[in-house]
Design a protein around this motif. Structure first.
Motif, mmCIF file in Angstrom:
data_model
loop_
_atom_site.group_PDB
_atom_site.id
_atom_site.type_symbol
_atom_site.label_atom_id
_atom_site.label_comp_id
_atom_site.label_asym_id
_atom_site.label_seq_id
_atom_site.Cartn_x
_atom_site.Cartn_y
_atom_site.Cartn_z
ATOM 1 N N PHE A 201 0.830 -1.207 0.000
ATOM 2 C CA PHE A 201 0.000 0.000 0.000
ATOM 3 C C PHE A 201 0.865 1.258 0.000
ATOM 4 C CE2 PHE A 201 -2.823 3.124 2.191
ATOM 5 C CZ PHE A 201 -3.764 3.208 1.179
ATOM 6 N N GLY A 202 1.990 1.213 0.708
ATOM 7 C CA GLY A 202 2.881 2.369 0.723
ATOM 8 C C GLY A 202 3.408 2.688 -0.667
ATOM 9 N N LEU A 203 3.829 1.664 -1.399
ATOM 10 C CA LEU A 203 4.358 1.875 -2.746
ATOM 11 C C LEU A 203 3.251 2.120 -3.761
ATOM 12 C CD1 LEU A 203 7.242 -0.762 -2.918
ATOM 13 C CD2 LEU A 203 7.419 1.705 -2.580
ATOM 14 N N ALA A 209 1.732 9.606 -5.888
ATOM 15 C CA ALA A 209 1.289 10.902 -5.363
ATOM 16 C C ALA A 209 2.420 11.925 -5.435
ATOM 17 C CB ALA A 209 0.802 10.744 -3.926
ATOM 18 N N ALA A 210 3.644 11.488 -5.126
ATOM 19 C CA ALA A 210 4.797 12.388 -5.218
ATOM 20 C C ALA A 210 5.088 12.761 -6.672
ATOM 21 C CB ALA A 210 6.022 11.725 -4.589
ATOM 22 N N ALA A 211 4.997 11.781 -7.564
ATOM 23 C CA ALA A 211 5.269 12.027 -8.987
ATOM 24 C C ALA A 211 4.242 12.962 -9.602
ATOM 25 C CB ALA A 211 5.292 10.697 -9.742
ATOM 26 N N LEU A 212 3.001 12.896 -9.112
ATOM 27 C CA LEU A 212 1.923 13.719 -9.647
ATOM 28 C C LEU A 212 2.198 15.207 -9.480
ATOM 29 C CD1 LEU A 212 -0.918 13.506 -10.905
ATOM 30 C CD2 LEU A 212 -1.852 13.527 -8.604
ATOM 31 N N LEU A 213 3.025 15.564 -8.493
ATOM 32 C CA LEU A 213 3.332 16.966 -8.240
ATOM 33 C C LEU A 213 4.300 17.549 -9.268
ATOM 34 C CD1 LEU A 213 3.826 16.694 -4.376
ATOM 35 C CD2 LEU A 213 1.823 17.600 -5.578
ATOM 36 N N TRP A 214 4.944 16.673 -10.037
ATOM 37 C CA TRP A 214 5.981 17.138 -10.953
ATOM 38 C C TRP A 214 5.773 16.701 -12.400
ATOM 39 C CZ3 TRP A 214 9.309 20.509 -8.784
ATOM 40 C CH2 TRP A 214 9.402 20.502 -7.388
ATOM 41 N N ALA A 215 5.316 15.486 -12.620
ATOM 42 C CA ALA A 215 5.209 14.953 -13.976
ATOM 43 C C ALA A 215 4.056 15.604 -14.736
ATOM 44 C CB ALA A 215 5.020 13.439 -13.923
ATOM 45 N N THR A 224 8.187 8.074 -13.175
ATOM 46 C CA THR A 224 8.729 8.764 -12.002
ATOM 47 C C THR A 224 8.396 8.011 -10.721
ATOM 48 O OG1 THR A 224 8.455 10.894 -13.138
ATOM 49 C CG2 THR A 224 8.827 10.951 -10.758
ATOM 50 N N ALA A 225 7.164 7.491 -10.637
ATOM 51 C CA ALA A 225 6.753 6.726 -9.456
ATOM 52 C C ALA A 225 7.587 5.459 -9.307
ATOM 53 C CB ALA A 225 5.271 6.377 -9.542
ATOM 54 N N ALA A 226 7.872 4.790 -10.421
ATOM 55 C CA ALA A 226 8.693 3.580 -10.364
ATOM 56 C C ALA A 226 10.110 3.912 -9.883
ATOM 57 C CB ALA A 226 8.745 2.912 -11.743
ATOM 58 N N LEU A 227 10.654 5.035 -10.352
ATOM 59 C CA LEU A 227 11.989 5.453 -9.918
ATOM 60 C C LEU A 227 11.998 5.813 -8.438
ATOM 61 C CD1 LEU A 227 13.063 7.647 -12.979
ATOM 62 C CD2 LEU A 227 13.897 5.366 -12.380
ATOM 63 N N LEU A 228 10.969 6.513 -7.992
ATOM 64 C CA LEU A 228 10.885 6.882 -6.576
ATOM 65 C C LEU A 228 10.710 5.638 -5.704
ATOM 66 C CD1 LEU A 228 8.588 10.047 -6.713
ATOM 67 C CD2 LEU A 228 11.012 9.970 -6.089
ATOM 68 N N ALA A 253 8.303 3.515 4.893
ATOM 69 C CA ALA A 253 8.543 4.822 5.507
ATOM 70 C C ALA A 253 9.353 5.730 4.580
ATOM 71 C CB ALA A 253 9.271 4.648 6.840
ATOM 72 N N SER A 254 10.314 5.157 3.872
ATOM 73 C CA SER A 254 11.108 5.942 2.921
ATOM 74 C C SER A 254 10.237 6.477 1.797
ATOM 75 C CB SER A 254 12.238 5.081 2.348
ATOM 76 O OG SER A 254 13.123 4.648 3.367
ATOM 77 N N ALA A 255 9.317 5.645 1.299
ATOM 78 C CA ALA A 255 8.426 6.071 0.217
ATOM 79 C C ALA A 255 7.547 7.238 0.674
ATOM 80 C CB ALA A 255 7.559 4.902 -0.238
ATOM 81 N N VAL A 256 7.003 7.138 1.881
ATOM 82 C CA VAL A 256 6.158 8.208 2.405
ATOM 83 C C VAL A 256 6.984 9.470 2.650
ATOM 84 C CG1 VAL A 256 4.701 8.918 4.345
ATOM 85 C CG2 VAL A 256 4.501 6.601 3.421
ATOM 86 N N ALA A 257 8.213 9.303 3.142
ATOM 87 C CA ALA A 257 9.087 10.454 3.379
ATOM 88 C C ALA A 257 9.394 11.178 2.069
ATOM 89 C CB ALA A 257 10.387 9.991 4.048
ATOM 90 N N PHE A 258 9.604 10.413 0.999
ATOM 91 C CA PHE A 258 9.858 11.029 -0.307
ATOM 92 C C PHE A 258 8.667 11.873 -0.747
ATOM 93 C CE2 PHE A 258 13.145 7.679 -1.883
ATOM 94 C CZ PHE A 258 14.074 8.231 -1.016
ATOM 95 N N PHE A 259 7.451 11.376 -0.442
ATOM 96 C CA PHE A 259 6.263 12.161 -0.818
ATOM 97 C C PHE A 259 6.274 13.512 -0.108
ATOM 98 C CE2 PHE A 259 2.127 13.650 0.627
ATOM 99 C CZ PHE A 259 1.579 14.031 -0.590
#
Length: 302
Positions: A201-203, A209-215, A224-228, A253-259
């Motif tokens: 669920f985290g991934l 969600a993080a990629a959506l802010l930039w792509a 971008t999401a796959a790279l993150l 936790a790392s995935a959420v922190a990246f977001f």
């Protein structure tokens, strides 16, 4: 520098890294649509609603993968059936099935002598215990996800931005919806027994969600999401190795922190430039309607 590569000289950590990369790719494909359509609650319910199928399969000595697939399919069918009621919203239907399936799973798991261990393994997985055949299964799942995403791309885009237009264009929105549910189910079922529902669920949510802010386009969001997600896997395994933390939880936790870092950077960019991210050129001419029930502020190019 040695501290950054030392853990990956160990075979089981190498397999864990490959598993995380494959899971990240599958979840990036499915998770992009989950985020675009505001289906995060459904993704969470699907990942935890598999518990009764897994528990029953374990008690009967059958395939956990088959049990998870059947439970996820039952969950998807139940959500679809209940959502047709004019008196029940989709969120209510998902919530009812989520609680019911999870409760049934916990009851079944409680019959096991290793109740706490079994439930912990379901939630957090054992990414460091990945076997070669697990990597093969994940590779096959990624190939299937790519085929579904490519074949259904046009229908998924129309369904996400304007279901009525999808029907007008003859894209069968109901079929596309079922295919999209199948894609999410594939991502969850293929990955949970390797890395647990927490990591899945985290991934599934954080990197898209993080990629959506930039792509600027849907394929770019997926890439971008796959790279993150892959980077989160590497960082999480590194943290787990050096600090002795749980590998699956460290990756999630790392995935959420990246977001949150991405969201902060996007906010700073908007404040410094005084304007939001520009729309893709084709959207200036004929803007697509906003997606209902999603946190997006701007439409995304397909």
């Amino acid at each position: 520098m040695e501290a950054l590569i030392e853990p990956f000289g160990v075979t089981f950590v190498q397999r864990a890294l490959w598993a995380g990369l494959l899971v990240s790719a599958v979840c990036a494909i499915a998770g992009t649509w989950v985020v675009l359509r505001g289906m995060a609650f459904l993704g969470d319910a699907m990942s935890h609603g598999m518990l009764p199928g897994v528990a029953l399969a374990a008690l009967l000595g059958q395939s956990l993968f088959l049990g998870a697939a059947l439970a996820a399919a039952a969950m998807a069918a139940g959500v679809t059936a209940l959502s047709r009621s004019p008196r029940l919203s989709q969120d209510t239907s998902i919530g009812l099935l989520f609680v019911g399936m999870l409760s049934a799973g916990v009851i079944l798991v409680s019959h096991s002598a290793s109740y706490a261990v079994d439930l912990t393994a379901f939630l957090f997985g054992d990414v460091l215990g990945v076997r070669e055949r697990d990597l093969v299964h994940l590779g096959i799942s990624l190939a299937v996800a790519l085929v579904v995403a490519v074949v259904g791309h046009r229908a998924f885009v129309a369904l996400a931005f304007d279901p009525r237009k999808a029907h007008t264009l003859g894209l069968a929105p109901r079929v596309a919806h079922f295919a999209l549910l199948g894609l999410v189910t594939l991502a969850v079922v293929a990955s949970f027994h390797v890395v647990g529902t927490l990591l899945v669920f985290g991934l599934l949510i954080a990197p898209p969600a993080a990629a959506l802010l930039w792509a600027r386009s849907i394929p770019a969001i997926m890439l971008t999401a796959a790279l993150l997600g892959g980077t989160a896997t590497y960082v999480g395994l590194l943290v787990s190795w050096h600090w002795g933390t749980a590998a699956g939880a460290s990756i999630a936790a790392s995935a959420v922190a990246f977001f949150f870092v991405s969201a902060l950077a996007a906010a700073l960019r908007s404040r410094l430039t005084g304007k939001a991210r520009p729309l893709p050129p084709e959207e200036h001419d004929s803007p697509a309607p906003l997606i209902p029930n999603t946190p997006m502020e701007r439409p995304v190019s397909s």
